[in-house]
Design an enzyme around this catalytic site. Sequence first.
Site, short mmCIF file in Angstrom:
data_model
loop_
_atom_site.label_atom_id
_atom_site.label_comp_id
_atom_site.label_asym_id
_atom_site.label_seq_id
_atom_site.Cartn_x
_atom_site.Cartn_y
_atom_site.Cartn_z
CB SER A 247 -1.91 -4.10 3.21
OG SER A 247 -1.07 -3.05 3.64
CE1 TYR A 248 -0.91 3.12 -0.41
CE2 TYR A 248 -1.50 2.25 -2.57
CZ TYR A 248 -1.18 3.32 -1.75
OH TYR A 248 -1.15 4.59 -2.27
#
Length: 396
Positions: A247-248
Amino acid sequence: MKKDEPPLDFPDTLEGFEYAFNEKGQLRHIKTGEPFVFNYREDLHRWNQKRYEALGEIITKYVYELLEKDCNLKKISIPVDATESEPKSFIFMSEDALTNPQKLMVLIHGSGVVRAGQWARRLIINEDLDSGTQIPFIKRAVAEGYGVIVLNPNENYIEVEKPKIHVQSSSDSSDEPAEKRERKDKVSKETKKRRDFYEKYRNPQREKEMMQLYIRENGSPEEHAIYVWDHFIAQAAAENVFFVAHSYGGLAFVELMIQREADVKNKVTAVALTDSVHNVWHQEAGKTIREWMRENCCNWVSSSEPLDTSVESMLPDCPRVSAEAEYTREGEYTPTTLVRHHAMKKKTMSLALNLTFNKVKMRKTKTQITHHKCLKCDYFLSKRNKVSWVYSFLAL
């Protein structure tokens, strides 16, 4: 907000909550054996949420303990030159993270409440430790002879109680006419009354007002990734460095690549991304970075398509392929849930490992392909340009 909301006074241990992790790593009630119940009190969502968050903080500390005790990682404070009084964060490293001459694995989780060692707090609570933590990756990597560094990109500040500011009225000493002072005092009292009325519902239990003190050079996930690279990964002896970013964490890696392009290209062998939210246009990644990512990165994304099926993307960076998994309302897709999903589907772990996301492309020459000693199995994956690349599976 209900006026009869119970006090926000929660236990500070799992035992206090009457929960414990069983031998399968599942969170269960000590007395009933039932999974965690979010709606502990009907019609009190705010209180239930606060209870959930309090339990989550305990689980975060529990995972930290597992990283040290079960995975034998060391907790390293950062900044490395921090004074006694300034805010600090930390990462976790294996004993040989900086001295292993061959290979180093770096794990980066996504955004939100998760901290070092976690993929998804909700999965830890609702599923099990293997689904929601990085522990299976760490244990297998250590067993395969990897050094390991676990980043902690969301630990960007500490919270302290906000000091109360007392505003002294100057109306008594003012030279203003009495009538004007009275009008101002009346407006001030009405404003305070409205503010107090709002505060009663926003903060019915007079919770402490907190302020954030940011950690030097680690005030964001991007800053943290660059700091750990400069002070640890860049200093590591490993010839091959592998990143797994969720994800991030993928965005943080791309920012690291932008800021330290030459160093990353020289040291990083491959990057496995899962549902990365990076954007090479918004992050202004140059052409040479995009080309390197196409050759050395792969992003496994949520999709109902068969595993490894190419997924179209508007971005000219790394290949996007299907993880054959999708987000649901009840759970989350993480690197570990992908592994477990295919383990169940194929009935044997060995077959599952041959289908998991954690494929790393080995460096090749025009005349030969060099295989690293730790690699378990290889297969050829035909790309659109009809060039066959050798992929190696790190059996995690």
